[in-house]
Design a protein around this motif. Structure first.
Motif, mmCIF file in Angstrom:
data_model
loop_
_atom_site.group_PDB
_atom_site.id
_atom_site.type_symbol
_atom_site.label_atom_id
_atom_site.label_comp_id
_atom_site.label_asym_id
_atom_site.label_seq_id
_atom_site.Cartn_x
_atom_site.Cartn_y
_atom_site.Cartn_z
ATOM 1 N N GLY A 224 0.765 -1.241 0.000
ATOM 2 C CA GLY A 224 0.000 0.000 0.000
ATOM 3 C C GLY A 224 0.791 1.283 0.000
ATOM 4 O O GLY A 224 0.230 2.359 0.259
ATOM 5 N N PHE A 225 2.086 1.225 -0.314
ATOM 6 C CA PHE A 225 2.874 2.444 -0.414
ATOM 7 C C PHE A 225 2.815 2.972 -1.844
ATOM 8 O O PHE A 225 2.753 2.201 -2.809
ATOM 9 C CB PHE A 225 4.323 2.189 0.010
ATOM 10 C CG PHE A 225 4.482 1.973 1.492
ATOM 11 C CD1 PHE A 225 4.649 3.054 2.348
ATOM 12 C CD2 PHE A 225 4.431 0.690 2.030
ATOM 13 C CE1 PHE A 225 4.771 2.855 3.718
ATOM 14 C CE2 PHE A 225 4.553 0.485 3.393
ATOM 15 C CZ PHE A 225 4.726 1.570 4.238
ATOM 16 N N ALA A 226 2.839 4.282 -1.981
ATOM 17 C CA ALA A 226 2.650 4.902 -3.292
ATOM 18 C C ALA A 226 3.722 4.474 -4.285
ATOM 19 O O ALA A 226 3.446 4.280 -5.467
ATOM 20 C CB ALA A 226 2.627 6.428 -3.160
ATOM 21 N N ASN A 227 4.946 4.294 -3.822
ATOM 22 C CA ASN A 227 6.063 3.896 -4.688
ATOM 23 C C ASN A 227 7.200 3.406 -3.802
ATOM 24 O O ASN A 227 7.111 3.455 -2.565
ATOM 25 C CB ASN A 227 6.521 5.066 -5.582
ATOM 26 C CG ASN A 227 6.736 6.341 -4.782
ATOM 27 O OD1 ASN A 227 7.438 6.343 -3.773
ATOM 28 N ND2 ASN A 227 6.111 7.426 -5.219
ATOM 29 N N GLN A 228 8.280 2.935 -4.423
ATOM 30 C CA GLN A 228 9.375 2.372 -3.642
ATOM 31 C C GLN A 228 10.108 3.443 -2.832
ATOM 32 O O GLN A 228 10.671 3.156 -1.772
ATOM 33 C CB GLN A 228 10.355 1.627 -4.542
ATOM 34 C CG GLN A 228 11.079 2.445 -5.577
ATOM 35 C CD GLN A 228 11.959 1.571 -6.467
ATOM 36 O OE1 GLN A 228 11.486 0.606 -7.066
ATOM 37 N NE2 GLN A 228 13.237 1.888 -6.531
ATOM 38 N N SER A 229 10.069 4.687 -3.301
ATOM 39 C CA SER A 229 10.698 5.765 -2.541
ATOM 40 C C SER A 229 9.960 6.004 -1.227
ATOM 41 O O SER A 229 10.584 6.176 -0.174
ATOM 42 C CB SER A 229 10.717 7.053 -3.377
ATOM 43 O OG SER A 229 11.250 8.133 -2.636
ATOM 44 N N ALA A 230 8.626 5.999 -1.295
ATOM 45 C CA ALA A 230 7.825 6.183 -0.081
ATOM 46 C C ALA A 230 8.054 5.023 0.892
ATOM 47 O O ALA A 230 8.146 5.223 2.107
ATOM 48 C CB ALA A 230 6.351 6.281 -0.440
ATOM 49 N N LEU A 231 8.160 3.800 0.349
ATOM 50 C CA LEU A 231 8.419 2.637 1.196
ATOM 51 C C LEU A 231 9.794 2.740 1.851
ATOM 52 O O LEU A 231 9.940 2.501 3.054
ATOM 53 C CB LEU A 231 8.325 1.356 0.369
ATOM 54 C CG LEU A 231 8.742 0.066 1.084
ATOM 55 C CD1 LEU A 231 7.868 -0.201 2.303
ATOM 56 C CD2 LEU A 231 8.683 -1.112 0.121
ATOM 57 N N SER A 232 10.794 3.109 1.080
ATOM 58 C CA SER A 232 12.160 3.218 1.612
ATOM 59 C C SER A 232 12.223 4.241 2.744
ATOM 60 O O SER A 232 12.854 4.007 3.787
ATOM 61 C CB SER A 232 13.137 3.619 0.499
ATOM 62 O OG SER A 232 13.219 2.602 -0.481
ATOM 63 N N HIS A 233 11.574 5.381 2.531
ATOM 64 C CA HIS A 233 11.571 6.426 3.555
ATOM 65 C C HIS A 233 10.899 5.926 4.833
ATOM 66 O O HIS A 233 11.405 6.151 5.945
ATOM 67 C CB HIS A 233 10.842 7.664 3.032
ATOM 68 C CG HIS A 233 10.716 8.759 4.036
ATOM 69 N ND1 HIS A 233 11.777 9.564 4.397
ATOM 70 C CD2 HIS A 233 9.654 9.172 4.782
ATOM 71 C CE1 HIS A 233 11.376 10.429 5.309
ATOM 72 N NE2 HIS A 233 10.094 10.210 5.561
ATOM 73 N N ALA A 234 9.770 5.239 4.697
ATOM 74 C CA ALA A 234 9.044 4.745 5.874
ATOM 75 C C ALA A 234 9.849 3.680 6.612
ATOM 76 O O ALA A 234 9.858 3.652 7.852
ATOM 77 C CB ALA A 234 7.700 4.177 5.435
#
Length: 261
Positions: A224-234
């Motif tokens: 459910g993350f918008a993209n891999q960048s958002a996932l990496s940051h989280a």
């Protein structure tokens, strides 16, 4: 992080983000549009909106505009100790209009912030939140809360993890209003619904990274993350490691267990 007031315009281009602190936005000049976890509304002069921490919100200014923005961490003095009840303002997003007394206080606040040596920000924030809470508390749910069936909620979250989940959806499972559900949920779990869902997303993402070779983009899509960048940051913020470091740690642990077998 301490409480902080800002006087600023909003870009006319639509933007979105989430942050780990609560926020109150009040219109001073012009207009702005907000959508907070599916709840849309208009911010005009002398009206505003409440953005709870970790809620994804879309926003855009309309033409020339200026907003008063108050950023509040969950441990701000205005939300702690004898003022802890005021954190209930952030159980759910909402829009509001200032009454005559609060409009007068807003004028004072803006003038005071323009002074080279204005009153301490925490004092101004505490006074403002106290006044706002007094006016909005009549619309908050009563302190007595029904017991939520977390098993049903957990199953729903897991089966919809790849999708955008709103507090309103979860509230419907419990047949409660969004504000009442958020209050009950916080009391029962110690977390806001959004933080609870985020924890589930991160837990599943961590498991997928540790036990599969799925590309990061696929892990993001499944959780459910918008993209891999958002996932990496989280992941970096939650585990103090990058996704690759999580994978390497899992491989080392697996290799160690195999060596002992």
């Amino acid at each position: 992080m301490t409480s902080a007031f800002r006087l600023t315009p909003l870009d006319n281009a639509t933007k979105h983000h989430a942050h780990d602190y609560h926020q109150i936005v009040i219109g001073l000049e012009g207009h702005a549009e907000f959508e907070i976890e599916g709840l849309g509304g208009h911010v005009a002069p002398l009206s505003g909106c409440i953005v709870p921490a970790d809620h994804i919100h879309y926003y855009s200014g309309i033409g020339n505009n200026r907003q008063l923005i108050l950023d509040l961490p969950d441990d701000a003095p205005a939300l702690c100790g004898s003022y802890r009840e005021q954190v209930r303002l952030f159980d759910a997003p909402r829009f509001f209009t200032l009454d005559e007394s609060l409009r007068s206080y807003l004028n004072f606040l803006v003038l005071e912030l323009g002074q080279p040596r204005h009153a301490p920000g925490e004092l101004l924030a505490t006074a403002f939140l106290g006044c706002l809470h007094a006016r909005l508390s009549m619309h908050l749910p009563p302190a007595s809360s029904p017991r939520l069936d977390l098993a049903i909620i957990d199953r729903y979250i897991q089966s919809h993890l790849a999708q955008r989940l709103s507090v309103a959806e979860l509230a419907r499972l419990a047949c409660l209003s969004e504000a009442h559900f958020s209050d009950c949920f916080r009391r029962q779990t110690g977390l806001s619904p959004y933080k609870y869902v985020l924890r589930e997303r991160l837990s599943t993402a961590r498991e997928l990274l540790s036990t599969s070779c799925l590309p990061l983009s696929e892990v993001a899509a499944r959780t459910g993350f918008a993209n891999q960048s958002a996932l990496s940051h989280a992941i970096r913020r939650a585990f103090d490691q990058t996704p690759n470091q999580l994978r390497q740690t899992a491989r080392i642990q697996t290799a160690g267990l195999n060596a002992l077998a």
